[in-house]
Design a protein around this motif. Structure first.
Motif, short mmCIF file in Angstrom:
data_model
loop_
_atom_site.label_atom_id
_atom_site.label_comp_id
_atom_site.label_asym_id
_atom_site.label_seq_id
_atom_site.Cartn_x
_atom_site.Cartn_y
_atom_site.Cartn_z
N UNK A 57 0.64 -1.25 0.04
CA UNK A 57 0.07 -0.05 0.02
C UNK A 57 0.84 1.25 0.09
N UNK A 58 2.03 1.24 0.88
CA UNK A 58 2.57 2.54 0.78
C UNK A 58 3.61 2.73 -0.52
N UNK A 59 3.56 1.72 -1.48
CA UNK A 59 3.99 1.84 -2.87
C UNK A 59 3.03 2.41 -3.70
N UNK A 60 1.86 1.74 -3.58
CA UNK A 60 0.67 2.06 -4.62
C UNK A 60 0.12 3.41 -4.36
N UNK A 61 0.14 3.94 -3.03
CA UNK A 61 -0.58 5.18 -2.80
C UNK A 61 0.21 6.28 -3.84
N UNK A 62 1.35 6.46 -3.73
CA UNK A 62 2.07 7.62 -4.67
C UNK A 62 2.03 7.11 -6.09
N UNK A 63 2.04 5.85 -6.31
CA UNK A 63 2.10 5.41 -7.70
C UNK A 63 0.75 5.59 -8.23
N UNK A 64 -0.44 5.49 -7.56
CA UNK A 64 -1.82 5.56 -7.83
C UNK A 64 -1.91 6.93 -8.46
N UNK A 65 -1.63 7.82 -7.92
CA UNK A 65 -1.67 9.32 -8.30
C UNK A 65 -0.95 9.38 -9.41
N UNK A 66 0.23 9.08 -9.65
CA UNK A 66 0.97 9.30 -10.83
C UNK A 66 0.43 8.80 -12.05
N UNK A 67 -0.06 7.39 -12.05
CA UNK A 67 -0.65 6.82 -13.05
C UNK A 67 -1.85 7.24 -13.42
N UNK A 68 -2.67 7.74 -12.31
CA UNK A 68 -4.28 8.03 -12.62
C UNK A 68 -4.19 9.36 -13.41
N UNK A 69 -3.11 10.25 -13.31
CA UNK A 69 -3.29 11.60 -14.28
C UNK A 69 -3.06 10.90 -15.49
N UNK A 70 -2.36 9.95 -15.81
CA UNK A 70 -2.14 9.41 -17.37
C UNK A 70 -3.51 8.98 -17.72
N UNK A 71 -4.03 8.19 -16.87
CA UNK A 71 -5.28 7.62 -17.34
C UNK A 71 -6.45 8.57 -17.71
#
Length: 96
Positions: A57-71
């Motif tokens: 979860x610690x990895x996914x939280x910041x990654x989600x925000x990064x990738x969701x911008x692209x989606x």
């Protein structure tokens, strides 16, 4: 969103590995020392699962925000990766 699509991420420590499937209601847990070929699943309720899940979860939280911008921009199907990573993915059968 399709049943045939297998979206997953994994996290491991020095001994164990957890694979979380996002579009399937399951989590796979393996002891990679005793079972390096991942043939025998362990219980997801094992005591070591929680700290590994917290790392995930610690990895996914910041990654989600990064990738969701692209989606949001319709760029979800492209991701620039370096040559070494592409070759490693190809060797594992994940890329052509």
């Amino acid at each position: 969103r399709s049943e045939s699509l297998n979206v997953q991420i994994s996290v491991r420590d020095s001994r164990r590995k957890i694979i979380q499937h996002f579009n399937r209601p399951r989590m796979e847990v393996y002891d990679e020392i005793r079972d390096p070929e991942e043939q025998h699943r362990l219980s997801p309720s094992a005591v070591f699962v929680r700290p590994l899940t917290e790392r995930l979860l610690a990895y996914l939280k910041p990654a989600w925000f990064f990738y969701s911008e692209h989606f949001d921009k319709g760029e979800g199907n492209t991701l620039a990766i370096d040559t070494e990573t592409r070759e490693r993915l190809r060797a594992l059968g994940y890329a052509q």
